[in-house]
Design a protein around this motif. Structure first.
Motif, PDB file in Angstrom:
ATOM      1  N   ASP A   1      32.618   1.945  -5.434  1.00 33.82           N
ATOM      2  CA  ASP A   1      32.689   2.106  -3.970  1.00 33.82           C
ATOM      3  C   ASP A   1      33.690   1.146  -3.323  1.00 33.82           C
ATOM      4  OD1 ASP A   1      31.437  -0.261  -4.404  1.00 33.82           O
ATOM      5  OD2 ASP A   1      29.739   0.100  -3.068  1.00 33.82           O
ATOM      6  N   ALA A   2      34.495   0.459  -4.125  1.00 32.36           N
ATOM      7  CA  ALA A   2      35.409  -0.557  -3.567  1.00 32.36           C
ATOM      8  C   ALA A   2      36.494   0.077  -2.706  1.00 32.36           C
ATOM      9  CB  ALA A   2      36.046  -1.344  -4.708  1.00 32.36           C
ATOM     10  N   ASP A   3      36.981  -0.702  -1.748  1.00 28.42           N
ATOM     11  CA  ASP A   3      38.156  -0.304  -0.958  1.00 28.42           C
ATOM     12  C   ASP A   3      39.369  -0.528  -1.877  1.00 28.42           C
ATOM     13  OD1 ASP A   3      40.439  -0.443   0.627  1.00 28.42           O
ATOM     14  OD2 ASP A   3      39.338  -1.189   2.366  1.00 28.42           O
ATOM     15  N   LEU A   4      39.911   0.564  -2.401  1.00 31.91           N
ATOM     16  CA  LEU A   4      40.934   0.430  -3.460  1.00 31.91           C
ATOM     17  C   LEU A   4      42.257  -0.158  -2.968  1.00 31.91           C
ATOM     18  CD1 LEU A   4      40.215   3.685  -5.517  1.00 31.91           C
ATOM     19  CD2 LEU A   4      39.307   1.376  -5.874  1.00 31.91           C
ATOM     20  N   PRO A   5      42.760   0.275  -1.793  1.00 31.89           N
ATOM     21  CA  PRO A   5      43.998  -0.368  -1.319  1.00 31.89           C
ATOM     22  C   PRO A   5      43.811  -1.865  -1.109  1.00 31.89           C
ATOM     23  CG  PRO A   5      43.600   1.678  -0.123  1.00 31.89           C
ATOM     24  CD  PRO A   5      42.373   1.415  -0.945  1.00 31.89           C
ATOM     25  N   LEU A   6      42.637  -2.255  -0.580  1.00 29.54           N
ATOM     26  CA  LEU A   6      42.366  -3.688  -0.379  1.00 29.54           C
ATOM     27  C   LEU A   6      42.319  -4.416  -1.727  1.00 29.54           C
ATOM     28  CD1 LEU A   6      39.736  -5.325   1.917  1.00 29.54           C
ATOM     29  CD2 LEU A   6      39.659  -5.818  -0.533  1.00 29.54           C
ATOM     30  N   ALA A   7      41.626  -3.809  -2.691  1.00 27.97           N
ATOM     31  CA  ALA A   7      41.533  -4.438  -4.019  1.00 27.97           C
ATOM     32  C   ALA A   7      42.917  -4.585  -4.632  1.00 27.97           C
ATOM     33  CB  ALA A   7      40.625  -3.609  -4.931  1.00 27.97           C
TER      34      ALA A   7
ATOM     35  N   ALA B   1      32.054  -2.207  -1.738  1.00 34.69           N
ATOM     36  CA  ALA B   1      31.675  -2.079  -0.318  1.00 34.69           C
ATOM     37  C   ALA B   1      30.266  -2.621  -0.113  1.00 34.69           C
ATOM     38  CB  ALA B   1      31.733  -0.617   0.099  1.00 34.69           C
ATOM     39  N   ASP B   2      29.502  -2.720  -1.195  1.00 34.47           N
ATOM     40  CA  ASP B   2      28.110  -3.188  -1.121  1.00 34.47           C
ATOM     41  C   ASP B   2      28.086  -4.663  -1.538  1.00 34.47           C
ATOM     42  OD1 ASP B   2      25.512  -3.847  -1.630  1.00 34.47           O
ATOM     43  OD2 ASP B   2      25.024  -1.961  -2.667  1.00 34.47           O
ATOM     44  N   ARG B   3      27.918  -5.529  -0.550  1.00 28.43           N
ATOM     45  CA  ARG B   3      28.030  -6.960  -0.868  1.00 28.43           C
ATOM     46  C   ARG B   3      26.951  -7.413  -1.864  1.00 28.43           C
ATOM     47  NH1 ARG B   3      28.038 -11.587   3.658  1.00 28.43           N
ATOM     48  NH2 ARG B   3      29.673 -10.307   4.543  1.00 28.43           N
ATOM     49  N   ASP B   4      25.738  -6.841  -1.726  1.00 29.33           N
ATOM     50  CA  ASP B   4      24.658  -7.237  -2.648  1.00 29.33           C
ATOM     51  C   ASP B   4      25.008  -6.848  -4.087  1.00 29.33           C
ATOM     52  OD1 ASP B   4      23.256  -8.263  -0.598  1.00 29.33           O
ATOM     53  OD2 ASP B   4      21.977  -6.497  -0.314  1.00 29.33           O
ATOM     54  N   ALA B   5      25.587  -5.660  -4.231  1.00 24.73           N
ATOM     55  CA  ALA B   5      25.962  -5.206  -5.587  1.00 24.73           C
ATOM     56  C   ALA B   5      27.045  -6.131  -6.155  1.00 24.73           C
ATOM     57  CB  ALA B   5      26.464  -3.769  -5.532  1.00 24.73           C
ATOM     58  N   ALA B   6      27.990  -6.515  -5.303  1.00 21.90           N
ATOM     59  CA  ALA B   6      29.060  -7.414  -5.768  1.00 21.90           C
ATOM     60  C   ALA B   6      28.474  -8.771  -6.153  1.00 21.90           C
ATOM     61  CB  ALA B   6      30.105  -7.575  -4.661  1.00 21.90           C
ATOM     62  N   MET B   7      27.540  -9.257  -5.325  1.00 22.79           N
ATOM     63  CA  MET B   7      26.932 -10.568  -5.606  1.00 22.79           C
ATOM     64  C   MET B   7      26.144 -10.525  -6.922  1.00 22.79           C
ATOM     65  SD  MET B   7      27.495 -12.650  -2.916  1.00 22.79           S
ATOM     66  CE  MET B   7      26.188 -13.628  -2.272  1.00 22.79           C
TER      67      MET B   7
END
Ligand code: NAD
Length: 481
Positions: free
Chosen positions: A245-251, A399-405
């Motif tokens: 779900d990441a913002d690909l251009p940002l990544a 996009a999901d901060r909890d998942a990233a954490m």
């Protein structure tokens, strides 16, 4: 005896157009003797007095801002970043001048022992007398200053040896320093290579080393033999994990800044990308599109985005890793060969179809290469990201901060940037450690960066009758039984 001389290469022209003396062991001995004497007065100045000197030094560095930027630009072949590096170093001087006095006064405690309440104590902070700082070529001024400033603020004296590959900035730095004599007496800068570095370790009370794992191992062994602490900041092979779900251009933007921005010559450069298979193709396209707009700075006017390689031999390491990957079946979507125009430029390089047994996924590249692996399950991504001898830092995009954490918590590294990359390169006030082969010896960032240069001396005051000798003798045991 005339000192041995080392030649220095200009990374833009490829010419060996500068020379420095290699400081001898005898001179190092003379300097450490002097530093040991001068440190007594420096410590006695107190935290406020030292901060005052550092603020004056910041002013003098401001007066040298242009020459510092110019020297760094020649040293590194980078123009915009050279200015930024000089400014950032001055900010760092001011930061320690502001923060050290309160940190030190908070740490000087007194109280009563909970175990033996009649004993009262006072803690005194005792700085190491002489600290050696040995720094690398990739960010020459800033990495020379980070440890030096914290050690000086703590009340230590410092013997600094910047890398012999990028020493031109030392002249304007020394000019600024000479105008603050109290500081010039306790911060001595020497030039030279490995032999000078080794001679330093034998004569100091602690060593801060930033550089490769290979040299770090030698430094730590020598420090152990001398029975002094070694604070090591070493190499990395930082992974990025991109969730579906990441913002690909940002990544892509963040990864490019981290992996390519300094021509990949940063310890915290992202050097491995693990992207979820559902978005891997889209991410790779986005990455290549953004990278295709970048140009090398090899034209006459020096315009462009990507500076030359600073260290000539680095190109061999980069090429060997790229060739190894290609020989084992990887695909090169962009770049892959150096451009030689006096200096050596390495274009942004993207590799797909890589596997984890390739050198490009295992060894530090220190060049602008992005190898990408698609993953199915997040467990697989975490396991691959952790499959490394390094543990410097990492990045996670979602996009999901909890998942990233949740992913970040399981990465065996000292710092994780979430939805950005290499934030430790710009944030110097948050503590972090380097895990595994990436370093040891406490955080160089934040308050711990200062406190690691201070030993705690306890003054223990007995307020009651001292215990009688019988307490510690056999006869006393018999009496009590
Ligand atoms: P290097 O290890 O070759 O040299 C670093 C410094 O050590 C130089 O000043 C060199 O003269 C000196 N030196 C070499 N041998 C020595 C010895 N035996 N004893 C004492 N001193 C010795 O590193 P480098 O090539 O200049 O720098 C690149 C490396 O630094 C990369 O691996 C990079 O990842 C690492 N690095 C780490 C950080 C970090 O904060 N973790 C930051 C920047 C660079």
């Amino acid at each position: 005896m005339t000192p041995a001389v080392l030649s220095v290469r200009n990374p833009r022209t490829g010419e060996w157009d500068y020379q420095i003396p290699a400081t001898s062991a005898e001179e190092i001995q003379r300097l450490t003797d002097s530093l040991r004497d001068e440190q007594v007065g420096w410590r006695a100045l107190g935290a406020e007095g030292r901060a005052h000197c550092l603020n004056r030094f910041a002013e003098e560095m401001m007066a040298e801002l242009e020459p510092l930027g110019q020297a760094l630009a020649v040293d590194t072949g980078r123009t915009t970043f050279a200015q930024f590096e000089a400014v950032k170093s001055i900010e760092l001087i001011r930061m320690w001048a502001e923060r050290a006095p309160s940190l030190l006064s908070e740490a000087e405690r007194s109280g009563q022992s909970a175990q033996v309440p009649t004993v009262h104590y006072q803690h005194r902070l005792v700085p190491y007398s002489v600290v050696a700082v040995i720094s690398p070529w990739n960010v020459p001024l800033l990495l020379a200053m980070i440890d030096s400033l914290a050690a000086l603020s703590a009340g230590c004296s410092v013997l600094l040896k910047p890398s012999e590959v990028t020493p031109r900035f030392i002249a304007p730095l020394q000019r600024a320093l000479d105008r603050v004599p109290e500081l010039a007496a306790v911060l001595r800068i020497v030039t030279g290579g490995p032999e000078t570095g080794k001679a330093m370790i034998d004569r100091v009370d602690a060593v801060c080393f930033t550089g490769s794992v290979r040299t770090g191992r030698q430094v730590s062994q020598q420090a152990a033999a001398c029975f002094i602490p070694a604070f090591l900041e070493l190499g990395g092979k930082d992974p990025a994990v991109i969730l579906p779900d990441a913002d690909l251009p940002l990544a892509a933007r963040a990864i490019i800044r981290s992996a390519i921005g300094m021509t990949g010559q940063a310890c915290q450069s992202l050097e491995r990308v693990y992207c979820h298979e559902a978005v891997c193709e889209r991410f790779t396209r986005e990455l290549v599109d953004q990278l295709s707009a970048l140009t090398l700075t090899c034209s006459e006017d020096g315009a462009g985005d990507i500076a030359p390689l600073i260290f000539e031999k680095q190109v061999d390491t980069i090429q060997a890793q790229v060739d190894d990957a290609l020989a084992q079946g990887a695909t090169c979507l962009l770049g892959g060969k150096p451009v030689r125009k006096g200096g050596i430029w390495y274009p942004p390089t993207v590799l797909t179809g890589v596997t984890h047994d390739m050198l490009i996924m295992q060894e530090e590249t220190f060049g602008p290469v992005i190898p990408i692996i698609a993953f199915k399950e997040i467990e697989q991504a975490i396991s691959l990201a952790n499959h490394s001898t390094f543990g410097l830092s990492a990045a996670v995009f979602s996009a999901d901060r909890d998942a990233a954490m949740a992913v970040a918590e399981r990465l065996e590294v000292g710092a994780i940037s979430i939805n950005d990359a290499s934030l430790t390169g710009i944030v110097n006030d948050v503590e972090k450690n380097s895990f595994r082969g990436s370093g040891m010896g406490g955080s160089r960032m934040g308050p711990a960066g200062l406190m690691r240069f201070l030993r705690k001396r306890a003054l223990l005051i007995q307020t009651a009758e001292p215990a009688a000798i019988q307490l510690f003798s056999d006869s006393a045991q018999e009496v009590s039984q």
